[in-house]
Design a protein around this motif. Structure first.
Motif, PDB file in Angstrom:
ATOM      1  N   ARG A  51       5.856 -77.005 -45.841  1.00  0.00           N
ATOM      2  CA  ARG A  51       4.826 -77.602 -44.989  1.00  0.00           C
ATOM      3  C   ARG A  51       3.788 -76.568 -44.559  1.00  0.00           C
ATOM      4  N   ASP A  52       2.582 -77.074 -44.255  1.00  0.00           N
ATOM      5  CA  ASP A  52       1.538 -76.192 -43.741  1.00  0.00           C
ATOM      6  C   ASP A  52       1.627 -76.117 -42.223  1.00  0.00           C
ATOM      7  N   ARG A  84       2.190 -80.841 -42.509  1.00  0.00           N
ATOM      8  CA  ARG A  84       2.037 -81.687 -43.691  1.00  0.00           C
ATOM      9  C   ARG A  84       2.780 -81.077 -44.884  1.00  0.00           C
ATOM     10  N   THR A  85       3.422 -81.917 -45.664  1.00  0.00           N
ATOM     11  CA  THR A  85       4.117 -81.437 -46.859  1.00  0.00           C
ATOM     12  C   THR A  85       3.084 -81.107 -47.926  1.00  0.00           C
ATOM     13  N   VAL A  86       3.029 -79.848 -48.338  1.00  0.00           N
ATOM     14  CA  VAL A  86       2.038 -79.402 -49.314  1.00  0.00           C
ATOM     15  C   VAL A  86       2.674 -79.020 -50.645  1.00  0.00           C
ATOM     16  N   THR A 115       7.652 -72.056 -45.749  1.00  0.00           N
ATOM     17  CA  THR A 115       6.833 -72.685 -44.706  1.00  0.00           C
ATOM     18  C   THR A 115       6.436 -71.656 -43.653  1.00  0.00           C
ATOM     19  N   GLY A 116       7.364 -70.805 -43.269  1.00  0.00           N
ATOM     20  CA  GLY A 116       7.059 -69.763 -42.295  1.00  0.00           C
ATOM     21  C   GLY A 116       6.033 -68.785 -42.815  1.00  0.00           C
ATOM     22  N   LEU A 166      -0.195 -70.487 -51.182  1.00  0.00           N
ATOM     23  CA  LEU A 166       1.074 -71.183 -51.357  1.00  0.00           C
ATOM     24  C   LEU A 166       1.983 -70.426 -52.319  1.00  0.00           C
ATOM     25  N   ASN A 167       1.447 -70.044 -53.479  1.00  0.00           N
ATOM     26  CA  ASN A 167       2.248 -69.268 -54.424  1.00  0.00           C
ATOM     27  C   ASN A 167       2.675 -67.935 -53.837  1.00  0.00           C
ATOM     28  N   LEU A 168       1.776 -67.308 -53.101  1.00  0.00           N
ATOM     29  CA  LEU A 168       2.089 -66.026 -52.486  1.00  0.00           C
ATOM     30  C   LEU A 168       3.213 -66.173 -51.470  1.00  0.00           C
ATOM     31  N   ALA A 169       3.129 -67.219 -50.652  1.00  0.00           N
ATOM     32  CA  ALA A 169       4.153 -67.444 -49.636  1.00  0.00           C
ATOM     33  C   ALA A 169       5.515 -67.744 -50.260  1.00  0.00           C
TER      34      ALA A 169
END
Length: 221
Positions: free
Chosen positions: A172-173, A177-179, A207-208, A84-87
């Motif tokens: 979102r994943d 879902r909202t992450v 998200t992408g 998530l942090n990386l994205a």
């Protein structure tokens, strides 16, 4: 009464009950109030407080106790899914560059929302803008993650901190879902309408990137 006297697990449960009680206040609590909130005998609470103080998990000042530096340090080490942090890294940095706003990636952990990563480009009145710290209730990022507002961009127009605007959008994943929430913070008077669109695009880019391989290219916009 909790089973803080019945072996190792009971002691740990008692220690966490004490820390949970202390986490609800910044000014500290006295022994009697901690005992009441933790539902433990005073003698047990006193012993746990002494042990936690020796470890640096609790501080004592003028007969009052509060969370110690060790707990704060451990809390800053918490991170959600590393992907998530990386994205979010590329979109967050680009959003901060284009908007001049501070950008926070926030995630829910238990009942609270925490800053997972932060890009700081401006001095703002809310000082606790660092990774690992909880957000106060009512922020735009909290609304996205806790208040059922995950289907749209949320704007906090100075409700939490006077003069401070925060715009947040959901991340979102692959299952939709909202992450997390991606939020941008700036002072009042800036072009909030433009910031709303920039935050929406940056959140969609994050998200992408979540849908791609963890070590793959970071989405930008």
């Amino acid at each position: 009464m909790r089973g803080a006297e019945s072996g190792g697990r009971g002691v740990l449960e008692g220690a966490f009950a004490v820390l949970e009680a202390l986490s609800t206040t910044e000014g500290g609590l006295g022994l009697s109030e901690i005992s009441r909130r933790a539902d433990l005998p005073k003698a047990t609470v006193h012993r746990l407080l002494e042990q936690l103080s020796e470890l640096g998990a609790v501080e004592r000042r003028d007969r009052r106790y509060r969370i110690g530096a060790l707990v704060s340090w451990l809390g800053r080490a918490w991170r959600p899914d590393p992907g998530l942090n990386l994205a979010a890294r590329g979109p967050s940095e680009r959003l901060a560059e284009v908007s001049g706003a501070n950008v926070a990636l926030c995630a829910k952990f238990g009942p609270e929302v925490y800053i997972s990563s932060m890009v700081t480009v401006a001095a703002l009145p809310y000082a606790r803008q660092r990774a690992g710290t909880p957000l106060p209730p009512g922020t735009a990022c909290s609304a996205v993650l806790l208040d059922g507002e995950s289907d749209r961009v949320v704007v906090d127009a100075g409700r939490v901190v006077a003069g401070l605007y925060c715009v947040a959008a959901p991340v979102r994943d692959e299952q939709g879902r909202t992450v997390a929430a991606l939020g941008a913070m700036t002072m009042a008077g800036r072009r909030v309408e433009q910031l709303i669109e920039l935050v929406r695009v940056a959140a969609e880019a994050t998200t992408g990137a979540m849908a791609g391989p963890v070590n793959g290219p970071i989405a930008s916009f």
